[in-house]
Motif scaffolding. Sequence first.
Motif, mmCIF file in Angstrom:
data_model
loop_
_atom_site.group_PDB
_atom_site.id
_atom_site.type_symbol
_atom_site.label_atom_id
_atom_site.label_comp_id
_atom_site.label_asym_id
_atom_site.label_seq_id
_atom_site.Cartn_x
_atom_site.Cartn_y
_atom_site.Cartn_z
ATOM 1 N N UNK A 5 33.986 -7.484 -7.652
ATOM 2 C CA UNK A 5 32.767 -7.950 -6.917
ATOM 3 C C UNK A 5 32.990 -8.973 -6.304
ATOM 4 N N UNK A 6 33.624 -10.410 -6.936
ATOM 5 C CA UNK A 6 33.563 -11.335 -6.376
ATOM 6 C C UNK A 6 34.619 -11.312 -5.001
ATOM 7 N N UNK A 7 35.863 -10.339 -5.338
ATOM 8 C CA UNK A 7 36.612 -10.615 -4.141
ATOM 9 C C UNK A 7 36.070 -9.963 -3.060
ATOM 10 N N UNK A 8 35.318 -8.754 -3.364
ATOM 11 C CA UNK A 8 34.779 -8.199 -2.056
ATOM 12 C C UNK A 8 33.637 -8.939 -1.540
ATOM 13 N N UNK A 9 32.919 -9.809 -2.227
ATOM 14 C CA UNK A 9 31.769 -10.482 -1.559
ATOM 15 C C UNK A 9 32.385 -11.628 -0.841
ATOM 16 N N UNK A 10 33.376 -12.169 -1.237
ATOM 17 C CA UNK A 10 34.296 -13.320 -0.397
ATOM 18 C C UNK A 10 34.793 -12.606 0.973
ATOM 19 N N UNK A 11 35.446 -11.558 0.796
ATOM 20 C CA UNK A 11 35.921 -10.533 1.964
ATOM 21 C C UNK A 11 34.793 -10.375 2.722
ATOM 22 N N UNK A 12 33.680 -9.678 2.386
ATOM 23 C CA UNK A 12 32.614 -9.650 3.265
ATOM 24 C C UNK A 12 31.776 -10.816 4.011
ATOM 25 N N UNK A 13 31.808 -11.637 3.286
ATOM 26 C CA UNK A 13 30.993 -13.000 3.712
ATOM 27 C C UNK A 13 31.997 -13.543 4.783
ATOM 28 N N UNK A 96 40.478 -13.258 -3.085
ATOM 29 C CA UNK A 96 39.429 -13.017 -2.190
ATOM 30 C C UNK A 96 39.751 -13.709 -0.656
ATOM 31 N N UNK A 97 39.888 -14.876 -0.844
ATOM 32 C CA UNK A 97 40.044 -15.718 0.498
ATOM 33 C C UNK A 97 41.483 -15.333 0.764
ATOM 34 N N UNK A 98 42.408 -15.342 -0.067
ATOM 35 C CA UNK A 98 43.799 -14.986 0.417
ATOM 36 C C UNK A 98 43.763 -13.719 1.383
ATOM 37 N N UNK A 99 43.384 -12.589 0.794
ATOM 38 C CA UNK A 99 43.286 -11.254 1.386
ATOM 39 C C UNK A 99 42.681 -11.544 2.693
ATOM 40 N N UNK A 100 41.689 -12.369 2.908
ATOM 41 C CA UNK A 100 40.957 -12.382 4.391
ATOM 42 C C UNK A 100 42.117 -13.015 5.143
ATOM 43 N N UNK A 101 42.487 -14.286 4.766
ATOM 44 C CA UNK A 101 43.457 -14.814 5.705
ATOM 45 C C UNK A 101 44.681 -14.070 5.925
ATOM 46 N N UNK A 102 45.339 -13.644 4.925
ATOM 47 C CA UNK A 102 46.429 -12.703 5.111
ATOM 48 C C UNK A 102 46.361 -11.637 6.025
ATOM 49 N N UNK A 103 45.086 -10.714 5.911
ATOM 50 C CA UNK A 103 44.745 -9.952 6.719
ATOM 51 C C UNK A 103 44.614 -10.423 8.051
ATOM 52 N N UNK A 132 35.452 -19.649 5.754
ATOM 53 C CA UNK A 132 34.856 -19.363 4.297
ATOM 54 C C UNK A 132 35.984 -19.285 3.284
ATOM 55 N N UNK A 133 36.945 -18.470 3.807
ATOM 56 C CA UNK A 133 38.038 -18.310 2.831
ATOM 57 C C UNK A 133 38.778 -19.431 2.243
#
Length: 173
Positions: A5-13, A96-103, A132-133
């Motif tokens: 849930x934390x990972x998902x919230x970071x990605x969404x935000x 979560x932050x890493x996934x956003x930036x790598x994506x 935010x990531x």
Amino acid sequence: MIYLKTIARVIIADTMGKEYIRNREEEDGVKTFPMGIELRRLENPGAACGIGKEDAEAVTKCSAAVLAGCGLLLAWEAITKKKRTVRGLGLSLLVGGGLCNVQDRLAKGTVTDYIRLTRFPIKYVRELVFNLSDFCIFIGAILFAVGGKFRIKPEKALLISENEKKGAVEEKK
């Protein structure tokens, strides 16, 4: 489950923030808020502070490798610990932050940064632009580092609702 849930919230935000700034820039560019927070778009081909911008592919590979390592550590933490830990919370923020930036890097070759702290006491930081990531990665690294030294309940480190606490108890049953 709270880690996911934390990972998902970071990605969404962060995704919402990036979409907002991409659309906003076309309208009127820089937006300044009280207390020295400025929204402006910057496409960063490098890592934090523009490090490695000359070789964006190497930065992407290195970021993906670190992300995979954090993901494995988080999986280990989730499997071996019977309850949530601050280290696990830190790892979930890192992932979560890493996934956003790598994506972003894989899709565009750059990371969209959009937050500038114009009143920060350190001049060097005032010149940087974050997303935010980046903040989640920074906070996650701190929580991961101190999580092994201090006994802090994750509920205190990150606001976790009563319903989520109850859900975690029910999941264990």
